[in-house]
Design an enzyme around this catalytic site. Structure first.
Site, PDB file in Angstrom:
ATOM      1  CB  CYS A 117       2.412 -24.167  22.272  1.00 47.37           C
ATOM      2  SG  CYS A 117       3.643 -22.911  21.929  1.00 47.37           S
ATOM      3  CG  HIS A 258       0.087 -22.513  25.233  1.00 51.19           C
ATOM      4  ND1 HIS A 258       1.306 -22.661  25.842  1.00 51.19           N
ATOM      5  CD2 HIS A 258       0.327 -21.875  24.052  1.00 51.19           C
ATOM      6  CE1 HIS A 258       2.240 -22.147  25.062  1.00 51.19           C
ATOM      7  NE2 HIS A 258       1.672 -21.658  23.978  1.00 51.19           N
ATOM      8  CG  ASN A 288       4.627 -19.408  24.334  1.00 52.72           C
ATOM      9  OD1 ASN A 288       4.801 -20.474  24.916  1.00 52.72           O
ATOM     10  ND2 ASN A 288       4.081 -19.332  23.138  1.00 52.72           N
TER      11      ASN A 288
HETATM   12  N1  ACO Z   1       6.976  -3.966  19.200  1.00 44.19           N
HETATM   13  C1  ACO Z   1       6.383  -2.970  18.528  1.00 44.19           C
HETATM   14  N2  ACO Z   1       5.695  -3.183  17.404  1.00 44.19           N
HETATM   15  C2  ACO Z   1       5.577  -4.439  16.951  1.00 44.19           C
HETATM   16  C3  ACO Z   1       6.179  -5.516  17.619  1.00 44.19           C
HETATM   17  C4  ACO Z   1       6.899  -5.241  18.773  1.00 44.19           C
HETATM   18  N3  ACO Z   1       7.493  -6.220  19.506  1.00 44.19           N
HETATM   19  N4  ACO Z   1       5.893  -6.641  16.927  1.00 44.19           N
HETATM   20  C5  ACO Z   1       5.149  -6.303  15.885  1.00 44.19           C
HETATM   21  N5  ACO Z   1       4.961  -4.955  15.892  1.00 44.19           N
HETATM   22  C6  ACO Z   1       4.210  -4.130  14.945  1.00 44.19           C
HETATM   23  C7  ACO Z   1       4.049  -4.796  13.607  1.00 44.19           C
HETATM   24  O1  ACO Z   1       5.203  -4.562  12.813  1.00 44.19           O
HETATM   25  C8  ACO Z   1       2.817  -4.111  13.075  1.00 44.19           C
HETATM   26  O2  ACO Z   1       3.203  -2.863  12.556  1.00 44.19           O
HETATM   27  P1  ACO Z   1       2.515  -2.307  11.211  1.00 44.19           P
HETATM   28  O3  ACO Z   1       1.054  -2.173  11.553  1.00 44.19           O
HETATM   29  O4  ACO Z   1       3.214  -1.020  11.000  1.00 44.19           O
HETATM   30  O5  ACO Z   1       2.786  -3.352  10.189  1.00 44.19           O
HETATM   31  C9  ACO Z   1       1.985  -3.856  14.317  1.00 44.19           C
HETATM   32  O6  ACO Z   1       2.889  -3.976  15.433  1.00 44.19           O
HETATM   33  C10 ACO Z   1       0.841  -4.816  14.494  1.00 44.19           C
HETATM   34  O7  ACO Z   1       1.323  -6.124  14.257  1.00 44.19           O
HETATM   35  P2  ACO Z   1       0.387  -7.390  14.375  1.00 44.19           P
HETATM   36  O8  ACO Z   1       1.183  -8.623  14.071  1.00 44.19           O
HETATM   37  O9  ACO Z   1      -0.862  -7.174  13.637  1.00 44.19           O
HETATM   38  O10 ACO Z   1       0.049  -7.336  15.923  1.00 44.19           O
HETATM   39  P3  ACO Z   1      -0.900  -8.257  16.743  1.00 44.19           P
HETATM   40  O11 ACO Z   1      -1.836  -7.425  17.504  1.00 44.19           O
HETATM   41  O12 ACO Z   1      -1.425  -9.393  15.931  1.00 44.19           O
HETATM   42  O13 ACO Z   1       0.101  -8.895  17.818  1.00 44.19           O
HETATM   43  C11 ACO Z   1       1.298 -10.940  18.222  1.00 44.19           C
HETATM   44  C12 ACO Z   1       1.184  -9.674  17.380  1.00 44.19           C
HETATM   45  C13 ACO Z   1       1.556 -10.526  19.662  1.00 44.19           C
HETATM   46  C14 ACO Z   1       2.444 -11.776  17.720  1.00 44.19           C
HETATM   47  C15 ACO Z   1      -0.029 -11.735  18.167  1.00 44.19           C
HETATM   48  O14 ACO Z   1      -0.429 -11.875  16.837  1.00 44.19           O
HETATM   49  C16 ACO Z   1       0.076 -13.090  18.780  1.00 44.19           C
HETATM   50  O15 ACO Z   1       0.223 -13.239  19.978  1.00 44.19           O
HETATM   51  N6  ACO Z   1      -0.070 -14.167  17.976  1.00 44.19           N
HETATM   52  C17 ACO Z   1      -0.082 -15.513  18.444  1.00 44.19           C
HETATM   53  C18 ACO Z   1       1.269 -15.957  18.883  1.00 44.19           C
HETATM   54  C19 ACO Z   1       1.212 -17.398  19.356  1.00 44.19           C
HETATM   55  O16 ACO Z   1       0.379 -17.734  20.145  1.00 44.19           O
HETATM   56  N7  ACO Z   1       2.065 -18.260  18.847  1.00 44.19           N
HETATM   57  C20 ACO Z   1       1.932 -19.655  19.113  1.00 44.19           C
HETATM   58  C21 ACO Z   1       2.903 -20.129  20.058  1.00 44.19           C
HETATM   59  S1  ACO Z   1       4.424 -20.543  19.383  1.00 44.19           S
HETATM   60  C22 ACO Z   1       4.600 -22.284  19.397  1.00 44.19           C
HETATM   61  O17 ACO Z   1       3.719 -23.063  19.219  1.00 44.19           O
HETATM   62  C23 ACO Z   1       6.035 -22.752  19.572  1.00 44.19           C
END
Ligand code: ACO
Length: 333
Positions: A117, A258, A288
């Site tokens: 990214c 980003h 993204n």
């Molecule tokens: N739909 C419904 N529920 C979901 C989903 C979904 N799509 N995905 C995860 N959940 C659930 C999980 O299983 C979890 O359930 P549990 O509590 O029963 O275990 C719950 O939602 C909470 O999960 P978290 O991972 O804690 O949710 P969070 O609020 O952290 O959001 C997310 C997750 C959106 C992935 C966030 O952490 C995020 O955006 N992280 C950064 C991503 C990023 O920027 N990546 C870098 C870019 S990639 C690159 O460089 C190529």
């Protein structure tokens, strides 16, 4: 740095390409156990574009053609093409080589840059060096990713986050003082590989029946770890860059971060003390697109009239590596 510059490297054109096919959160509800409201609340995303029947070079070449058209240039006037991507058409040759051929940039050399990214800001910093040193007059810097090619549609925690798209800029030589790239700061913490990676297909785990069965050819991440890291590092590097240039957040006209998650963008802006109306956000429409997010957002901002000649612009990103960095520009068109 300023002392080594012979010329300025200005952005003389900015363009984007988004595939036509729209996939909404409701469409994803039919594939994995998720909901439109979960995706919108946790990420700010409502839809993404998906590229069908083509690979990354197709989108990058479209951007390149639009840049040439905008500046009314002949392809032979391009000296170098850098494509920031983690979804190249093939392992080799580089996607930038395919773009060079597809647009007929007969004089250009070309290479890909892999920083996930952060790819576009890394490529921008790299490309600017060739212009500032006087070695080249015109460098194309394109960020392009077909994330759907490496997204596991069985993993709800990642498949909702990504989309396909490309954007790019033309960097050109300028003799006007204080315009274009003013400064940049880039970082790596290679120990963060475990938090964000795609294990399969490289020399560590060459493609085999086992790697396919184990679903190693898809992006994997620890969302929460990456989330925190992104907010802290993007704000830190951006503030550091501003400070060493004697600037404050309020001096910025536009902040183009980003687009990985709306909550990351807002938390970063808050940490930096940047007013929301100075932050470019379009993650709702495209999700993204990795290398594509910043130039796509920049191109939309430019079209919306959110940048005028002389405005200060800060771009920042965090990505797999872990990589992160910021680039500070004075808008010159
Ligand atoms: N739909 C419904 N529920 C979901 C989903 C979904 N799509 N995905 C995860 N959940 C659930 C999980 O299983 C979890 O359930 P549990 O509590 O029963 O275990 C719950 O939602 C909470 O999960 P978290 O991972 O804690 O949710 P969070 O609020 O952290 O959001 C997310 C997750 C959106 C992935 C966030 O952490 C995020 O955006 N992280 C950064 C991503 C990023 O920027 N990546 C870098 C870019 S990639 C690159 O460089 C190529």
């Amino acid at each position: 740095m300023a002392e080594a510059k012979r010329y300025g490297a200005i952005i003389s054109a900015v363009e984007r390409y988004l595939p036509e096919k729209v996939v909404t959160n409701h469409d994803l509800e039919k594939i994995v156990e998720t909901s439109d409201s979960w995706i919108r609340e946790r990420t700010g995303i409502t839809q993404r574009r998906i590229l069908e029947g083509h690979a990354t070079s197709f989108m990058a070449s479209e951007v390149a053609r639009r840049l040439l058209a905008r500046r009314q240039l002949d392809p032979a006037e391009i000296d170098l093409i850098i494509v920031a991507t983690i979804t190249p058409d093939m392992y080799f040759p580089a996607t930038a080589c395919l773009v060079q051929d597809q647009i007929g940039a007969s004089r250009a050399w070309a290479f890909d840059l892999s920083a996930a990214c952060s790819g576009f800001v890394y490529a921008l910093a790299t490309g600017a060096q060739f212009v500032e040193s006087g070695r080249h007059r015109r460098v194309m810097v394109i960020g392009a990713d077909k994330m759907s090619a490496i997204t596991d549609m069985q993993d709800r925690s990642t498949c909702v986050l990504f989309g396909d798209g490309a954007g790019g800029v033309l960097l050109e030589r300028s003799e006007e003082a204080g315009m274009g790239m003013l400064d940049f700061e880039m970082h790596v913490d290679g120990s963060g590989c475990e938090h964000l990676h795609m294990k399969g297909g490289g020399s560590l785990h060459p493609a085999s029946h086992e790697t396919v069965d184990q679903r190693l050819h898809y992006i994997r991440q620890e969302g929460r770890t990456v989330f925190k890291f992104a907010v802290v590092r993007m704000a830190e590097v951006s503030l550091s860059l501003l400070e060493r240039n004697g600037l404050k957040a309020e001096d910025l006209k536009l902040f183009v971060p980003h687009q990985a998650n709306l909550r990351i963008i807002e938390a970063t802006a808050d940490r930096m003390g940047i007013a929301r109306d100075k932050v470019m956000i379009n993650i709702d429409k495209y999700a993204n697109t990795t290398g594509g997010t910043i130039p796509i957002a920049l191109s939309e901002a430019w079209e919306l009239g959110r940048l005028q000649r002389g405005d200060l612009l800060l771009m920042t990103a965090v990505g797999g590596g872990l990589t992160w960095g910021s680039a500070l520009f004075r808008w010159a068109i």
